[in-house]
Structures are given as structure tokens and as C-alpha cells.
Design a protein around this motif. Structure first.
Motif, PDB file in Angstrom:
ATOM      1  N   ASP A  22      17.173  11.792   0.061  1.00  0.00           N
ATOM      2  CA  ASP A  22      17.249  13.218   0.360  1.00  0.00           C
ATOM      3  C   ASP A  22      17.406  13.948  -0.964  1.00  0.00           C
ATOM      4  OD1 ASP A  22      17.522  15.707   1.504  1.00  0.00           O
ATOM      5  OD2 ASP A  22      19.677  15.448   1.895  1.00  0.00           O
ATOM      6  N   ALA A  23      16.287  14.357  -1.535  1.00  0.00           N
ATOM      7  CA  ALA A  23      16.344  15.037  -2.835  1.00  0.00           C
ATOM      8  C   ALA A  23      15.088  15.860  -3.041  1.00  0.00           C
ATOM      9  CB  ALA A  23      16.480  14.021  -3.969  1.00  0.00           C
ATOM     10  N   THR A  24      15.224  16.943  -3.779  1.00  0.00           N
ATOM     11  CA  THR A  24      14.053  17.692  -4.229  1.00  0.00           C
ATOM     12  C   THR A  24      13.538  17.027  -5.516  1.00  0.00           C
ATOM     13  OG1 THR A  24      15.302  19.153  -5.679  1.00  0.00           O
ATOM     14  CG2 THR A  24      15.095  19.829  -3.369  1.00  0.00           C
ATOM     15  N   TRP A  25      12.401  17.509  -5.995  1.00  0.00           N
ATOM     16  CA  TRP A  25      11.905  17.014  -7.294  1.00  0.00           C
ATOM     17  C   TRP A  25      12.921  17.347  -8.391  1.00  0.00           C
ATOM     18  CZ3 TRP A  25       9.641  20.041 -11.543  1.00  0.00           C
ATOM     19  CH2 TRP A  25       9.072  19.246 -12.537  1.00  0.00           C
ATOM     20  N   SER A  26      13.370  18.583  -8.419  1.00  0.00           N
ATOM     21  CA  SER A  26      14.317  19.016  -9.456  1.00  0.00           C
ATOM     22  C   SER A  26      15.573  18.143  -9.445  1.00  0.00           C
ATOM     23  CB  SER A  26      14.709  20.484  -9.237  1.00  0.00           C
ATOM     24  OG  SER A  26      13.584  21.334  -9.390  1.00  0.00           O
ATOM     25  N   GLN A  27      16.089  17.872  -8.267  1.00  0.00           N
ATOM     26  CA  GLN A  27      17.299  17.038  -8.177  1.00  0.00           C
ATOM     27  C   GLN A  27      17.025  15.619  -8.667  1.00  0.00           C
ATOM     28  OE1 GLN A  27      18.144  17.651  -4.034  1.00  0.00           O
ATOM     29  NE2 GLN A  27      19.529  19.381  -4.420  1.00  0.00           N
ATOM     30  N   SER A  28      15.816  15.119  -8.378  1.00  0.00           N
ATOM     31  CA  SER A  28      15.501  13.743  -8.769  1.00  0.00           C
ATOM     32  C   SER A  28      15.433  13.596 -10.286  1.00  0.00           C
ATOM     33  CB  SER A  28      14.187  13.297  -8.128  1.00  0.00           C
ATOM     34  OG  SER A  28      13.087  13.880  -8.814  1.00  0.00           O
ATOM     35  N   TYR A  32       8.528  14.680   1.354  1.00  0.00           N
ATOM     36  CA  TYR A  32       7.898  13.402   1.001  1.00  0.00           C
ATOM     37  C   TYR A  32       8.944  12.296   0.850  1.00  0.00           C
ATOM     38  CZ  TYR A  32       5.970   9.693  -1.880  1.00  0.00           C
ATOM     39  OH  TYR A  32       5.628   8.460  -2.373  1.00  0.00           O
ATOM     40  N   TYR A  33      10.002  12.563   0.077  1.00  0.00           N
ATOM     41  CA  TYR A  33      11.031  11.538  -0.143  1.00  0.00           C
ATOM     42  C   TYR A  33      11.706  11.133   1.172  1.00  0.00           C
ATOM     43  CZ  TYR A  33      10.998  11.995  -5.312  1.00  0.00           C
ATOM     44  OH  TYR A  33      10.670  11.977  -6.646  1.00  0.00           O
ATOM     45  N   GLY A  34      11.790  12.072   2.112  1.00  0.00           N
ATOM     46  CA  GLY A  34      12.430  11.781   3.386  1.00  0.00           C
ATOM     47  C   GLY A  34      11.580  10.926   4.308  1.00  0.00           C
ATOM     48  N   GLN A  35      10.269  10.926   4.065  1.00  0.00           N
ATOM     49  CA  GLN A  35       9.367  10.252   5.017  1.00  0.00           C
ATOM     50  C   GLN A  35       8.646   9.044   4.441  1.00  0.00           C
ATOM     51  OE1 GLN A  35       6.638  13.395   6.045  1.00  0.00           O
ATOM     52  NE2 GLN A  35       8.059  14.351   7.506  1.00  0.00           N
ATOM     53  N   ARG A  36       8.694   8.892   3.135  1.00  0.00           N
ATOM     54  CA  ARG A  36       7.815   7.884   2.524  1.00  0.00           C
ATOM     55  C   ARG A  36       8.187   6.467   2.952  1.00  0.00           C
ATOM     56  NH1 ARG A  36       9.673   7.414  -3.852  1.00  0.00           N
ATOM     57  NH2 ARG A  36      11.848   6.894  -3.442  1.00  0.00           N
ATOM     58  N   LYS A  37       7.163   5.599   2.916  1.00  0.00           N
ATOM     59  CA  LYS A  37       7.375   4.174   3.164  1.00  0.00           C
ATOM     60  C   LYS A  37       8.242   3.603   2.049  1.00  0.00           C
ATOM     61  CE  LYS A  37       2.634   3.799   3.645  1.00  0.00           C
ATOM     62  NZ  LYS A  37       1.413   3.073   3.287  1.00  0.00           N
ATOM     63  N   GLY A  38       9.112   2.672   2.379  1.00  0.00           N
ATOM     64  CA  GLY A  38       9.819   1.916   1.351  1.00  0.00           C
ATOM     65  C   GLY A  38      10.766   2.738   0.520  1.00  0.00           C
ATOM     66  N   GLY A  39      11.882   3.153   1.089  1.00  0.00           N
ATOM     67  CA  GLY A  39      12.922   3.803   0.294  1.00  0.00           C
ATOM     68  C   GLY A  39      12.941   5.310   0.402  1.00  0.00           C
ATOM     69  N   ASN A  40      13.612   5.797   1.429  1.00  0.00           N
ATOM     70  CA  ASN A  40      13.758   7.253   1.560  1.00  0.00           C
ATOM     71  C   ASN A  40      14.902   7.756   0.699  1.00  0.00           C
ATOM     72  OD1 ASN A  40      11.870   6.812   3.435  1.00  0.00           O
ATOM     73  ND2 ASN A  40      13.123   7.302   5.224  1.00  0.00           N
ATOM     74  N   GLU A  78       0.859  -1.187   0.000  1.00  0.00           N
ATOM     75  CA  GLU A  78       0.000   0.000   0.000  1.00  0.00           C
ATOM     76  C   GLU A  78       0.898   1.241   0.000  1.00  0.00           C
ATOM     77  OE1 GLU A  78      -2.769   1.810  -0.804  1.00  0.00           O
ATOM     78  OE2 GLU A  78      -3.683  -0.069  -0.157  1.00  0.00           O
ATOM     79  N   PRO A  79       1.500   1.555  -1.135  1.00  0.00           N
ATOM     80  CA  PRO A  79       2.410   2.708  -1.172  1.00  0.00           C
ATOM     81  C   PRO A  79       1.647   4.024  -0.989  1.00  0.00           C
ATOM     82  CG  PRO A  79       2.426   1.502  -3.284  1.00  0.00           C
ATOM     83  CD  PRO A  79       1.331   0.936  -2.462  1.00  0.00           C
ATOM     84  N   ASP A  80       2.378   5.054  -0.602  1.00  0.00           N
ATOM     85  CA  ASP A  80       1.777   6.392  -0.478  1.00  0.00           C
ATOM     86  C   ASP A  80       1.436   6.949  -1.858  1.00  0.00           C
ATOM     87  OD1 ASP A  80       2.295   6.377   2.276  1.00  0.00           O
ATOM     88  OD2 ASP A  80       4.345   7.107   1.963  1.00  0.00           O
ATOM     89  N   VAL A  81       0.486   7.852  -1.876  1.00  0.00           N
ATOM     90  CA  VAL A  81       0.223   8.628  -3.099  1.00  0.00           C
ATOM     91  C   VAL A  81       1.248   9.764  -3.141  1.00  0.00           C
ATOM     92  CG1 VAL A  81      -1.443  10.113  -4.280  1.00  0.00           C
ATOM     93  CG2 VAL A  81      -2.235   8.045  -3.102  1.00  0.00           C
ATOM     94  N   LYS A  82       1.982   9.868  -4.260  1.00  0.00           N
ATOM     95  CA  LYS A  82       3.037  10.875  -4.393  1.00  0.00           C
ATOM     96  C   LYS A  82       2.431  12.262  -4.607  1.00  0.00           C
ATOM     97  CE  LYS A  82       6.564   8.721  -6.788  1.00  0.00           C
ATOM     98  NZ  LYS A  82       7.331   8.452  -8.011  1.00  0.00           N
ATOM     99  N   PRO A  83       2.918  13.288  -3.947  1.00  0.00           N
ATOM    100  CA  PRO A  83       2.400  14.638  -4.225  1.00  0.00           C
ATOM    101  C   PRO A  83       2.694  15.050  -5.667  1.00  0.00           C
ATOM    102  CG  PRO A  83       3.873  14.635  -2.299  1.00  0.00           C
ATOM    103  CD  PRO A  83       3.996  13.302  -2.938  1.00  0.00           C
ATOM    104  N   TYR A 116       7.257  23.198  -4.550  1.00  0.00           N
ATOM    105  CA  TYR A 116       7.090  21.755  -4.758  1.00  0.00           C
ATOM    106  C   TYR A 116       8.377  21.002  -4.428  1.00  0.00           C
ATOM    107  CZ  TYR A 116       5.840  17.431  -7.225  1.00  0.00           C
ATOM    108  OH  TYR A 116       5.565  16.125  -7.560  1.00  0.00           O
ATOM    109  N   ASP A 117       9.504  21.585  -4.763  1.00  0.00           N
ATOM    110  CA  ASP A 117      10.799  20.974  -4.425  1.00  0.00           C
ATOM    111  C   ASP A 117      10.893  20.715  -2.920  1.00  0.00           C
ATOM    112  OD1 ASP A 117      12.058  20.505  -6.818  1.00  0.00           O
ATOM    113  OD2 ASP A 117      13.063  22.452  -6.907  1.00  0.00           O
ATOM    114  N   ALA A 118      10.461  21.689  -2.154  1.00  0.00           N
ATOM    115  CA  ALA A 118      10.499  21.537  -0.691  1.00  0.00           C
ATOM    116  C   ALA A 118       9.540  20.427  -0.258  1.00  0.00           C
ATOM    117  CB  ALA A 118      10.138  22.867  -0.032  1.00  0.00           C
ATOM    118  N   ALA A 119       8.335  20.424  -0.843  1.00  0.00           N
ATOM    119  CA  ALA A 119       7.339  19.416  -0.471  1.00  0.00           C
ATOM    120  C   ALA A 119       7.816  18.007  -0.825  1.00  0.00           C
ATOM    121  CB  ALA A 119       6.006  19.712  -1.167  1.00  0.00           C
TER     122      ALA A 119
END
Lengths: 243, 243
Positions: free
Chosen positions: A212-218, A202-210, A167-172, A195-198
């Protein structure tokens, strides 16, 4: 929010599935729902290969970059843009036919995507989970060979279907203000920063694989090399010459 | 059949609308539902221009080949494939960026189509009718100029939304056996022949505009000339160089 919109907004990709198979009857229902999507000039420029062979599923899982769930999900489909059927139909009814236009590549790719999204929603409405597999474009010629795809047909993406075992999280998503613009295209740098901050949170807290990155960095690994540089030659080879 | 699948299967393009406007609040709900669709590597490579200017709507109605409902529907949206935002985001976070790859054209076009189909379904679930407007690709440069689209953004299609003022028939689709193939691509000439007969009957009986043609015959005008032959140069001009 009505139940359909609630369903749409609850989408997340599923990559772990129970052993419960997807029945042929259900699959046909989903494909028929897919076919009900709009199609440019009613051309219906798509075909779907239901890959049942366990061997081929294993091979495609590897070809897609080691995505094991391609082999283990309840049903695996390859959505193909198909300009063979409509151009041959026109030819067989006496028409002169021009092939290989860029416009035709767009029409067939968009037609395929609209129908696939209907299949995805129909599947989710029946309690299935799905995952698009763009990774089949890592090795599109090998996938085409396995599926015996003829000229003027190309595999756009795959789709795993099955009953969810996680049951993965819904990504913002990006702020709607960045996406929806009034009358003219407008700058959205500010919304991207928010959004980068958000997304970092999200990436820092999500279930299954944290991470440390913004959207832009990803996104940087997507663009810093010529990802899938073979696509041009592959499409030309298949008869989508982008004329 | 569950209500969502019933909704999907009831789709038909709506081209006559009542005067009832589409509220900003509803539009935002629909776009958010659109954004919930899957996106390749979460790149979200799309922007939507909500065309409110009556002048521009009239111009686009003409540019799309005289489709008056573009000017008269409750809301008119132009769905754009947008590689500007994600590539600039990657660049701004220090990444080196390669642009103009064929793969990027596919990713952005498919992303845009998946999100648009969610918008269409969300709209229909709220009692609206929709019609895709591929005709904006008749004059894509003029449309891009009107909307101030920057480089690396191109208009894929428009969408009319509004409250239906007619009730067209649902068009029959190809037999599912033609579309859904097992393990390998297989011939579907027989199903196309059966479908040709079914479509001739449908075209002969449908509300609002009969014609005497099979499906195959109806396709011949699409392929006998180089339809939208400008698309290649247009995309290159916009930075989608198909490298």
C-alpha cells in the motif's frame, strides 16, 4: 504500433528463469547488437564480463544484497565502464593522455548504458527475459576484485539473462506529459499526483507482492540515507577521479 | 537474425534530414517506448525537453560546436538527468532527503541513457534516423539556461531525429572478443591492433570524408587535453555534488 515498439513497451524485469542455458552463440549475437549502439566519438568505453564461475555468481548474488537469480539465471553479465582500453590505445599511438576527468566518467557510463540497453532489447527479441542488477554497486570493490578489474574500469551494473519462468505485470510509467516538456522545463506536480494514485492501485493489485504505497512513498527509502555513500571513494580509487 | 536484431545492427548516425516533420503523435509514441526501459528502483530520473523554438535550436547548434543539423532536423530533444522530480516526490510524501550523492548522478545518468536508447530504437523502427549530440556538454550551463533547467536537473545529451536524407555506412565495431570477457578482465591489445587495421581501411574508403588513421590514432584528440574540464564545476553548481 510496429512490432519493435510493441517489444520495447512489453519490458518487465524477469527474476525467475527456467533451466534452459543461454548459448555462447546467442550471447555473442546479443553483444554484437549491443556494440551497434551509438558511442561518444566512437570510443566504445565498455567491457562486459560474462561470469561463468558458479562460485563467483553465488558471491555476487550475495554482494548484490541477496539476489539469488544472479546465481541461477541462464547467463550473468557485468557491464563495466572501460576507460582503460581507449586511453591506452591513444597512448600507444603516441598521444599524451589526461585521465580522471568527470566528463570521462559520464562518457564511459553513458556508453555502457546505451550498449547494455541494446543487449537487453536484443535478448527480449529472442524471447529471453532480463533484469538489471544495480545492486552490484552495493559492494563494487569486492565485485571488482572478483572479476580482476584493472584501474580505469568500473562495474556499472549487472544483467541477468535467461528464459522467463514467470510473467510479471508491466509496471505503469509516469504520464508522458510529465517527462516530455516543450521548450522549457515545466512543473509536473499535477501529473505526479495522478501517477501516485495509479501506482497505489497497481501496487495493491499486482501479482507477486502487494503493497500500500504511492510512487512518491515508495521512493522515500532511496533518499533518506546516503545510499551507496562509498561510490565517490570507490570511483576515485579506480582512477575515475571526477576532476 | 531476427528483424529487431537486424534493426539494432543497422544503426548509423544520421546528420542530414529531409524536410518531413516528426509529428507530435509519433514523438509521444517514441517517448512512451523510451519510458518502458528499466529504471533503477523505478525512479525514472529523467526529463526530455522537446526544443521547438527555431531560435533556441540555432543557439544550441552553435553551442554544441556548430552542428547545424540540430537546427534543421525534424525534431530535437534534450535528454536530462532529473533528480528534482523523484527527490521532491519523496520529500512531499514526508521523507527526509539527501541530495548530491555520486550514486545519484550515476543512477540518473544511466536511467536517462537507457530510456534514450529505447527512443533511438523506436525511432529507427519507424524509419527515422537519429544522432546523439554529446556536444551540448560543450556549453552545458548556457544550454541549461536556454531550457530553464532547475537545480538537480542536467542535460546529458541531445538527440536529432528526422527522416534520413543520406545513407552513411555502418562503422565497424571492436571485435566482440575484446569486449566480451570470460570471468575476469583480460588483455585485449591484440584485438585492438586488428581493429586498428580494420578502421584504417574503413576510414580510407568510407563515403563522405576519408582520413588516414587507425582507431587508436583517432582517439588521441579526445584525451590529450582536458576535454570539457568544466563538467565537474557545472555538475556541482547544478546540485550534483558528487558527495
Amino acid at each position: 504500433m510496429n512490432p519493435t515498439i510493441e517489444l520495447l513497451k512489453s519490458h518487465r524485469s524477469i527474476r525467475k528463469f527456467t533451466d534452459q542455458p543461454v548459448s555462447r552463440e546467442l550471447l555473442v549475437t546479443l553483444i554484437e547488437a549491443g556494440q551497434a549502439a551509438a558511442s561518444s566519438s566512437h570510443v566504445q568505453a565498455y567491457s562486459i564480463i560474462h561470469v561463468k564461475s558458479p562460485d563467483n555468481r553465488k558471491k555476487i548474488a550475495e554482494l548484490a544484497g541477496g539476489q539469488g537469480y544472479v546465481a541461477t539465471c541462464g547467463a550473468f553479465l557485468v557491464f563495466c565502464a572501460d576507460m582503460k582500453r581507449p586511453t591506452e590505445a591513444a597512448e600507444n599511438s603516441g598521444g599524451r593522455v589526461v585521465r580522471g576527468m568527470t566528463e570521462q566518467l559520464l562518457v564511459a557510463s553513458v556508453d555502457t548504458a546505451l550498449m547494455a540497453q541494446n543487449v537487453a532489447i536484443a535478448a527480449e527479441s529472442e524471447g529471453l527475459g532480463i533484469c538489471y542488477i544495480g545492486g552490484i554497486r552495493n559492494n563494487p570493490q569486492a565485485v571488482s576484485d572478483l572479476l580482476g578489474l584493472p584501474s580505469h574500469v568500473y562495474p556499472v551494473f549487472g544483467m541477468c539473462l535467461g528464459y522467463p519462468a514467470h510473467e510479471p505485470d508491466v509496471k505503469p510509467r509516469l504520464p508522458v506529459e510529465a517527462i516530455l516538456k516543450e521548450d522549457t522545463y515545466s512543473d509536473d506536480r499535477e501529473q505526479v499526483e495522478a501517477y501516485d494514485a495509479a501506482m497505489r492501485t497497481y501496487y495493491g493489485q499486482r501479482k507477486g507482492g502487494n503493497k500500500d504505497a504511492t510512487w512518491s512513498q515508495s521512493l522515500t527509502p532511496l533518499f533518506d540515507t546516503k545510499l551507496r555513500a562509498h561510490m565517490r571513494e570507490f570511483l576515485i580509487e579506480r582512477g575515475f577521479e571526477m576532476k
